[in-house]
Scaffold this active site. Structure first.
Site, PDB file in Angstrom:
ATOM      1  N   ARG A 138       0.830  -1.215   0.000  1.00  0.00           N
ATOM      2  CA  ARG A 138       0.000   0.000   0.000  1.00  0.00           C
ATOM      3  C   ARG A 138       0.864   1.265   0.000  1.00  0.00           C
ATOM      4  O   ARG A 138       0.684   2.145  -0.848  1.00  0.00           O
ATOM      5  CB  ARG A 138      -0.920   0.018   1.219  1.00  0.00           C
ATOM      6  CG  ARG A 138      -1.913  -1.125   1.325  1.00  0.00           C
ATOM      7  CD  ARG A 138      -2.888  -1.139   0.162  1.00  0.00           C
ATOM      8  NE  ARG A 138      -3.656   0.094   0.051  1.00  0.00           N
ATOM      9  CZ  ARG A 138      -4.234   0.514  -1.063  1.00  0.00           C
ATOM     10  NH1 ARG A 138      -4.108  -0.187  -2.187  1.00  0.00           N
ATOM     11  NH2 ARG A 138      -4.949   1.620  -1.074  1.00  0.00           N
ATOM     12  N   ILE A 139       1.774   1.372   0.947  1.00  0.00           N
ATOM     13  CA  ILE A 139       2.607   2.571   1.043  1.00  0.00           C
ATOM     14  C   ILE A 139       3.621   2.616  -0.099  1.00  0.00           C
ATOM     15  O   ILE A 139       3.848   3.669  -0.703  1.00  0.00           O
ATOM     16  CB  ILE A 139       3.324   2.639   2.408  1.00  0.00           C
ATOM     17  CG1 ILE A 139       2.302   2.670   3.557  1.00  0.00           C
ATOM     18  CG2 ILE A 139       4.237   3.867   2.477  1.00  0.00           C
ATOM     19  CD1 ILE A 139       1.310   3.826   3.485  1.00  0.00           C
ATOM     20  N   THR A 258       9.410   3.026   6.723  1.00  0.00           N
ATOM     21  CA  THR A 258       8.054   3.571   6.780  1.00  0.00           C
ATOM     22  C   THR A 258       7.248   2.882   7.876  1.00  0.00           C
ATOM     23  O   THR A 258       6.142   2.400   7.659  1.00  0.00           O
ATOM     24  CB  THR A 258       7.334   3.431   5.425  1.00  0.00           C
ATOM     25  OG1 THR A 258       7.177   2.038   5.129  1.00  0.00           O
ATOM     26  CG2 THR A 258       8.112   4.106   4.315  1.00  0.00           C
ATOM     27  N   CYS A 289       1.840   6.572  10.706  1.00  0.00           N
ATOM     28  CA  CYS A 289       0.894   7.542  10.161  1.00  0.00           C
ATOM     29  C   CYS A 289       0.223   8.335  11.280  1.00  0.00           C
ATOM     30  O   CYS A 289       0.026   9.552  11.176  1.00  0.00           O
ATOM     31  CB  CYS A 289      -0.157   6.849   9.299  1.00  0.00           C
ATOM     32  SG  CYS A 289      -1.076   5.539  10.147  1.00  0.00           S
ATOM     33  N   ASN A 453      -4.338   7.998   6.284  1.00  0.00           N
ATOM     34  CA  ASN A 453      -3.248   7.212   6.851  1.00  0.00           C
ATOM     35  C   ASN A 453      -2.403   6.513   5.786  1.00  0.00           C
ATOM     36  O   ASN A 453      -1.332   5.998   6.093  1.00  0.00           O
ATOM     37  CB  ASN A 453      -3.799   6.169   7.830  1.00  0.00           C
ATOM     38  CG  ASN A 453      -4.964   5.382   7.262  1.00  0.00           C
ATOM     39  OD1 ASN A 453      -6.099   5.855   7.286  1.00  0.00           O
ATOM     40  ND2 ASN A 453      -4.694   4.197   6.751  1.00  0.00           N
TER      41      ASN A 453
END
Length: 481
Positions: A138-139, A258, A289, A453
């Site tokens: 996702r990120i 991350t 996040c 987020n």
């Protein structure tokens, strides 16, 4: 002519002006590494309607709609200057010129306001800095979108490779498809083609090599022409210095995580403590996040009112770490079906505050509830302040912080009475203050902070990478300290 006719004519006139802005903004970006902003929102690669909507949104925070007829003269003035790499906010130029009583023309005022980016003062354009993504979830895919979008003139960050585990037949095609379209964030803005023979994804002209490896120690990045790269680890598998150091292979200069770092790994929230990164630091974390969402407004409140103690409750969208249906999970409760339940879980955001704000002596506690939405969360920040204040004063303070302070890229502000979570999908800010929900009584303030987020956090990650790579260019007019 009727009122309706007047309104329509006015709209068409503004459309024409916005349309003429696009080539000016594009040329400045491509040829001079100048990014044009409007109240900290980039206007690069935006459509006519998007430019007009961004101007109109200024009414939400500044109290009055900003028109392209006001900002266009400043944009024209910028095109006449010998500008170097920078970010220039034409919304702030218009606002500060309006408040200036010296009688300067737009051209004179603009030249003075951006003097640090012109002539002999301008900084040199940086050589492209290689970036590698380790993991493409996702990120990772959102960071890839941002890096490709910001490639601009080619003198900033350059996404060179993605490292993933082999996924079998048509792996590359499937990964490219996930980059091309996203159920939450929509279509990729541009074109994507796949070169399976060379294991490469071509995205808007950027050749991104897909490297298959089961472990960091299996890769020699110099074999792919990659050098002095910043590697962004999106897997979260390694969080301490020892584990993350395995990424420091030939061709890799720095590692950015991350996820919250453990031990002595610095946890960085851009806008708050990114200036504490030591030049020789090779491993750092962008925290979580939620940490990025709460720390900037917490700093804004602490600086103005003082904070004695606080509690943050996050109502968080579900993530891939949870199960779709009830099944075994190593964590408590997360094994229960994410789309069907509210799930109480832990958050490390509160404990991470001390790493980003070491001077804050207040004790901050936290907890979290995962809810059945795929993206956008809200943090409810309950603070005991060091002095009494009023709701109006806090609103004015946070509105001003979102407009003019060094935190304006992190903190947004909205007064729309019917705002809901999906309205903030794609927000580039770390958090958005919901003015209508704010509660203040004497020395107690409760802030409701929306945050994407996924995307908002990815923007914070890219800002940190820009900073450590030396391609985070100065902003004009300079934010008020």
């Amino acid at each position: 002519m009727t009122v309706n006719d007047d309104s329509f004519t006015n709209w068409k006139n503004r459309e024409e002006i916005a349309e003429s802005m696009i080539p000016m903004i594009g040329k400045l970006h491509r040829e001079q590494d100048v990014t044009i902003l409007l109240h900290s929102r980039s206007l690069v690669n935006k459509s006519v309607v998007s430019i007009l909507k961004t101007h109109r949104f200024a009414r939400q925070i500044a109290g009055a709609e900003l028109s392209v007829t006001e900002t266009m003269p400043f944009l024209r003035a910028l095109t006449a200057l010998d500008l170097g790499p920078s970010q220039i906010d034409i919304g702030m130029l218009a606002a500060t010129h309006r408040a200036d009583d010296r009688g300067l023309t737009v051209a004179e005022f603009t030249a003075e306001a951006v003097a640090g980016a012109t002539g002999a003062n301008k900084i040199d354009r940086r050589e492209p800095r290689d970036v590698v993504l380790y993991g493409f979830g996702r990120i990772g895919r959102l960071v890839a979108r941002l890096l490709i979008e910001k490639a601009g003139s080619g003198n900033g960050l350059r996404l060179r490779a993605v490292v993933v585990r082999g996924g079998g037949e048509r792996d590359l095609v499937k990964r490219a498809s996930l980059l091309r379209r996203d159920s939450v964030h929509g279509q990729f803005q541009g074109t994507i083609t796949v070169d399976e023979e060379n294991s490469t994804i071509l995205a808007n002209g950027n050749a991104v090599r897909v490297i298959y490896a089961d472990d960091p120690t299996q890769v020699d990045y110099t074999a792919y022409g990659i050098k002095d790269a910043i590697l962004i680890d999106n897997t979260g598998k390694w969080r301490d210095r020892e584990g993350l150091s395995t990424h420091l292979r030939p061709g890799i200069d720095k590692v950015v995580l991350t996820a919250p770092g453990k031990g002595d790994v610095p946890n960085i929230v851009h806008g708050v403590n990114h200036d504490t990164i030591k030049p020789d630091e090779r491993i750092l974390s962008c925290a979580s996040c939620t940490t990025n969402a709460i720390v900037p407004p917490l700093k804004a409140m602490a600086d103005e009112y003082g904070v004695l103690r606080g509690h943050v409750e996050t109502v968080h969208s579900f993530t891939n770490d949870q199960n779709l249906l009830d099944n075994y999970h190593k964590s408590e409760r997360r094994g229960r079906s994410a789309p069907l339940n509210m799930v109480i879980t832990e958050t490390g955001a509160a404990s991470a505050v001390s790493k980003a704000l070491p001077d804050l002596r207040a004790r901050i506690t936290g907890s979290s509830v995962r809810v059945p939405v795929p993206d956008v969360s809200i943090a409810i920040l309950n603070l005991q302040l060091a002095r009494e204040t009023t709701r109006e004063d806090v609103l004015d303070h946070l509105r001003e912080v979102s407009l003019t302070s060094p935190l304006k890229r992190q903190i947004d502000f909205i007064s729309a009475p019917d705002a809901v979570s999906s309205d903030f999908i794609g927000s580039r800010h770390a958090s958005i203050v919901d003015a209508g929900a704010l509660k203040v009584e004497d020395d107690n303030a409760i802030l409701y902070l929306w945050y994407d987020n996924e995307f908002g956090y990815s923007c914070q990650v890219v800002r940190v990478v820009q900073h450590v790579s030396g391609v985070e260019y100065p902003t004009y007019p300079a934010p008020e300290a």
